[in-house]
Structures are given as C-alpha cells and as structure tokens.
Write a protein that holds these residues in place. Sequence first.
Motif, PDB file in Angstrom:
ATOM      1  N   VAL A 161      43.981  40.558  38.209  1.00 27.51           N
ATOM      2  CA  VAL A 161      44.328  39.784  37.015  1.00 27.51           C
ATOM      3  C   VAL A 161      45.839  39.642  36.941  1.00 27.51           C
ATOM      4  CG1 VAL A 161      44.243  39.730  34.483  1.00 27.51           C
ATOM      5  CG2 VAL A 161      42.295  40.624  35.782  1.00 27.51           C
ATOM      6  N   ARG A 163      47.017  36.762  34.931  1.00 29.74           N
ATOM      7  CA  ARG A 163      47.167  35.877  33.765  1.00 29.74           C
ATOM      8  C   ARG A 163      46.371  36.460  32.611  1.00 29.74           C
ATOM      9  NH1 ARG A 163      46.510  30.282  36.986  1.00 29.74           N
ATOM     10  NH2 ARG A 163      48.627  30.241  37.767  1.00 29.74           N
ATOM     11  N   VAL A 165      43.747  37.214  29.741  1.00 32.39           N
ATOM     12  CA  VAL A 165      42.293  37.049  29.655  1.00 32.39           C
ATOM     13  C   VAL A 165      41.954  36.943  28.176  1.00 32.39           C
ATOM     14  CG1 VAL A 165      40.066  38.145  30.107  1.00 32.39           C
ATOM     15  CG2 VAL A 165      41.917  38.359  31.778  1.00 32.39           C
ATOM     16  N   SER A 169      35.831  37.787  27.129  1.00 33.15           N
ATOM     17  CA  SER A 169      35.680  37.115  28.421  1.00 33.15           C
ATOM     18  C   SER A 169      35.269  38.087  29.519  1.00 33.15           C
ATOM     19  CB  SER A 169      36.998  36.462  28.836  1.00 33.15           C
ATOM     20  OG  SER A 169      37.379  35.464  27.930  1.00 33.15           O
ATOM     21  N   ALA A 171      36.384  38.471  33.557  1.00 28.40           N
ATOM     22  CA  ALA A 171      37.331  37.985  34.565  1.00 28.40           C
ATOM     23  C   ALA A 171      36.941  38.576  35.911  1.00 28.40           C
ATOM     24  CB  ALA A 171      38.752  38.378  34.189  1.00 28.40           C
ATOM     25  N   ALA A 176      41.840  36.562  39.548  1.00 28.16           N
ATOM     26  CA  ALA A 176      40.744  36.566  38.582  1.00 28.16           C
ATOM     27  C   ALA A 176      40.711  35.272  37.774  1.00 28.16           C
ATOM     28  CB  ALA A 176      40.888  37.752  37.634  1.00 28.16           C
ATOM     29  N   VAL A 177      39.492  34.801  37.551  1.00 26.18           N
ATOM     30  CA  VAL A 177      39.248  33.648  36.697  1.00 26.18           C
ATOM     31  C   VAL A 177      38.397  34.137  35.532  1.00 26.18           C
ATOM     32  CG1 VAL A 177      38.141  31.380  36.552  1.00 26.18           C
ATOM     33  CG2 VAL A 177      39.344  32.054  38.651  1.00 26.18           C
ATOM     34  N   ALA A 178      38.836  33.822  34.311  1.00 26.29           N
ATOM     35  CA  ALA A 178      38.130  34.281  33.117  1.00 26.29           C
ATOM     36  C   ALA A 178      37.162  33.208  32.627  1.00 26.29           C
ATOM     37  CB  ALA A 178      39.129  34.629  32.022  1.00 26.29           C
ATOM     38  N   ARG A 179      36.013  33.667  32.154  1.00 27.81           N
ATOM     39  CA  ARG A 179      35.051  32.776  31.507  1.00 27.81           C
ATOM     40  C   ARG A 179      34.466  33.522  30.320  1.00 27.81           C
ATOM     41  NH1 ARG A 179      30.020  34.512  32.455  1.00 27.81           N
ATOM     42  NH2 ARG A 179      29.542  35.662  34.333  1.00 27.81           N
TER      43      ARG A 179
END
Length: 182
Positions: A161, A163, A165, A169, A171, A176-179
């Motif tokens: 990570v 960025r 979050v 969410s 991640a 890492a991509v958060a949703r």
Amino acid sequence: MRLVARLREDLETVRRRDPAARGRLETALVYSGLHAVWAHRVTSRLWRAEGAPHLLGARTLARVVSQLTRTLTGVEIHPGARLGRRLFIDHGMGVVIGETAVVGDDCTLFHGVTLGGKGRGGALGRRHPTLADGVMIGAGAAVLGGVTVGAGSIVGANAVVTRDVPPGSIAVGVPAVARPRD
C-alpha cells in the motif's frame, strides 16, 4: 488508562481474538506479539518523558529496550510509534512499526507486516502510515509512507500500500488497489 489496566486489556484482547489462546497464564507467557505490545507501552512512556528523565537519556533507554524486545520477540516497534488500544499482533515474527506510525484502536496485524517509511516525510513530517480504528493488515503486507488506511479496512496478505485506502475498503495487490467491502 493506567498502565496495569492497559496491560490487562491487551491480554484480554489476545484471548478474545485468537481461538488458540487458552488460559491467561499461557497467553501471557507465550504470545510474542503481546510481549512486544507490552514492551512498547513502557518504551513509549520513556520516549515521551519530559524533564529530568528526558535529560538523563530516557530516549536512549527506550531504543535499547525496544531493540532487546525485537531480539526476544521478532517484533520491532519504534518507541515513537503511537499504538491504540486493543492492538492484536498475531504470530508477530517480522512485524515492523516505524517511528511516526499511528495505529488506531482494535487493529490486527499478522506476521511479516511492515508499517514503514518512504523518504523523509511530507509537510507534516509523517514518514510512516496511519491505521484508523478496526483495520486488519494481512500477513506480509507493507503499508509504506505517510498514507492513511481508513476505519474498518482490510489490507490483503502481501499487498503493498502506497496510497490512502478509504474507510470500509479491501486493498489487495502490488501496488494495492482498494475497493469497497461487500
């Protein structure tokens, strides 16, 4: 909250969150993550001491004790880090929490987690991450730099990570991509 009450609360946190935790005595004797948190409760007080203790080298003593704790537990928590209540470090080995990290209440960290720095920090001098309340960080994950992981979020195992979050969410991935959590 007084130190002894906080230590008791830490012990009960492990017993509530880990189904493998048996009795109080066994938990107090064998949980390295718990030992590291307890040692940090002491070293943090030394690190923040003012007046005579500060002048007599309390910060140096805090660093020495934290390094001894790392040797004994495999968990490195800088005395300057701010840990909230009811932090649970499961299995512990390889966890690193940097000097300006802030960990909220009711967070869980699994083995191999790094809350690490990235460069010299921003305008606020934040080199390490902030975890809001109720965050879970999976095994081997790295949360790097002055980012914030929002309340109730989960960072998956081995994610990196870099960025912020958002709260609530999940991640995952490198980077890492958060949703949103479903």
